[in-house]
Design a protein around this motif. Sequence first.
Motif, PDB file in Angstrom:
ATOM      1  N   ASP A 265     -45.442   8.233  -5.523  1.00  0.00           N
ATOM      2  CA  ASP A 265     -46.151   7.067  -4.974  1.00  0.00           C
ATOM      3  C   ASP A 265     -47.460   6.821  -5.714  1.00  0.00           C
ATOM      4  O   ASP A 265     -48.477   6.474  -5.117  1.00  0.00           O
ATOM      5  CB  ASP A 265     -46.417   7.236  -3.480  1.00  0.00           C
ATOM      6  N   GLY A 266     -47.482   7.098  -7.014  1.00  0.00           N
ATOM      7  CA  GLY A 266     -48.676   6.875  -7.828  1.00  0.00           C
ATOM      8  C   GLY A 266     -49.705   7.988  -7.766  1.00  0.00           C
ATOM      9  O   GLY A 266     -50.725   7.938  -8.434  1.00  0.00           O
ATOM     10  N   ARG A 267     -49.439   9.007  -6.955  1.00  0.00           N
ATOM     11  CA  ARG A 267     -50.397  10.112  -6.807  1.00  0.00           C
ATOM     12  C   ARG A 267     -50.031  11.260  -7.742  1.00  0.00           C
ATOM     13  O   ARG A 267     -48.868  11.527  -8.001  1.00  0.00           O
ATOM     14  CB  ARG A 267     -50.415  10.593  -5.361  1.00  0.00           C
ATOM     15  N   ILE A 268     -51.047  11.968  -8.188  1.00  0.00           N
ATOM     16  CA  ILE A 268     -50.882  13.075  -9.129  1.00  0.00           C
ATOM     17  C   ILE A 268     -50.204  14.264  -8.464  1.00  0.00           C
ATOM     18  O   ILE A 268     -50.528  14.625  -7.334  1.00  0.00           O
ATOM     19  CB  ILE A 268     -52.266  13.518  -9.659  1.00  0.00           C
ATOM     20  N   ARG A 269     -49.281  14.892  -9.191  1.00  0.00           N
ATOM     21  CA  ARG A 269     -48.702  16.166  -8.754  1.00  0.00           C
ATOM     22  C   ARG A 269     -49.361  17.266  -9.571  1.00  0.00           C
ATOM     23  O   ARG A 269     -49.638  17.103 -10.748  1.00  0.00           O
ATOM     24  CB  ARG A 269     -47.192  16.181  -8.952  1.00  0.00           C
ATOM     25  N   TRP A 270     -49.615  18.392  -8.936  1.00  0.00           N
ATOM     26  CA  TRP A 270     -50.302  19.524  -9.554  1.00  0.00           C
ATOM     27  C   TRP A 270     -49.375  20.727  -9.660  1.00  0.00           C
ATOM     28  O   TRP A 270     -48.552  20.960  -8.779  1.00  0.00           O
ATOM     29  CB  TRP A 270     -51.510  19.920  -8.713  1.00  0.00           C
ATOM     30  N   LEU A 271     -49.578  21.509 -10.703  1.00  0.00           N
ATOM     31  CA  LEU A 271     -48.955  22.822 -10.812  1.00  0.00           C
ATOM     32  C   LEU A 271     -49.862  23.775 -10.042  1.00  0.00           C
ATOM     33  O   LEU A 271     -51.057  23.880 -10.340  1.00  0.00           O
ATOM     34  CB  LEU A 271     -48.854  23.259 -12.275  1.00  0.00           C
ATOM     35  N   MET A 272     -49.308  24.422  -9.014  1.00  0.00           N
ATOM     36  CA  MET A 272     -50.087  25.310  -8.160  1.00  0.00           C
ATOM     37  C   MET A 272     -49.671  26.749  -8.422  1.00  0.00           C
ATOM     38  O   MET A 272     -48.516  27.024  -8.734  1.00  0.00           O
ATOM     39  CB  MET A 272     -49.845  24.968  -6.682  1.00  0.00           C
ATOM     40  N   ARG A 273     -50.611  27.678  -8.275  1.00  0.00           N
ATOM     41  CA  ARG A 273     -50.310  29.091  -8.520  1.00  0.00           C
ATOM     42  C   ARG A 273     -50.964  29.948  -7.434  1.00  0.00           C
ATOM     43  O   ARG A 273     -52.086  29.713  -7.023  1.00  0.00           O
ATOM     44  CB  ARG A 273     -50.827  29.508  -9.886  1.00  0.00           C
TER      45      ARG A 273
END
Length: 56
Positions: A37-45
């Motif tokens: 929906d236009g929002r950033i996805r992050w790689l989480m650790r």
Amino acid sequence: MDTEGARIGPSAAHAGTTALFEEAGFHRMERTQARVDGRIRWLMRLDLSRSELRDR
């Protein structure tokens, strides 16, 4: 996904939000090219070597 405090629909939330993961002890590693929906996805650790996690 970083909701920036906004409400999101269930189809956008299926992968979880950054706030949900951060509350569980995860940290943002890097932004991905993916968007929901236009929002950033992050790689989480999650750092499993931290002592408070081993004591659970």
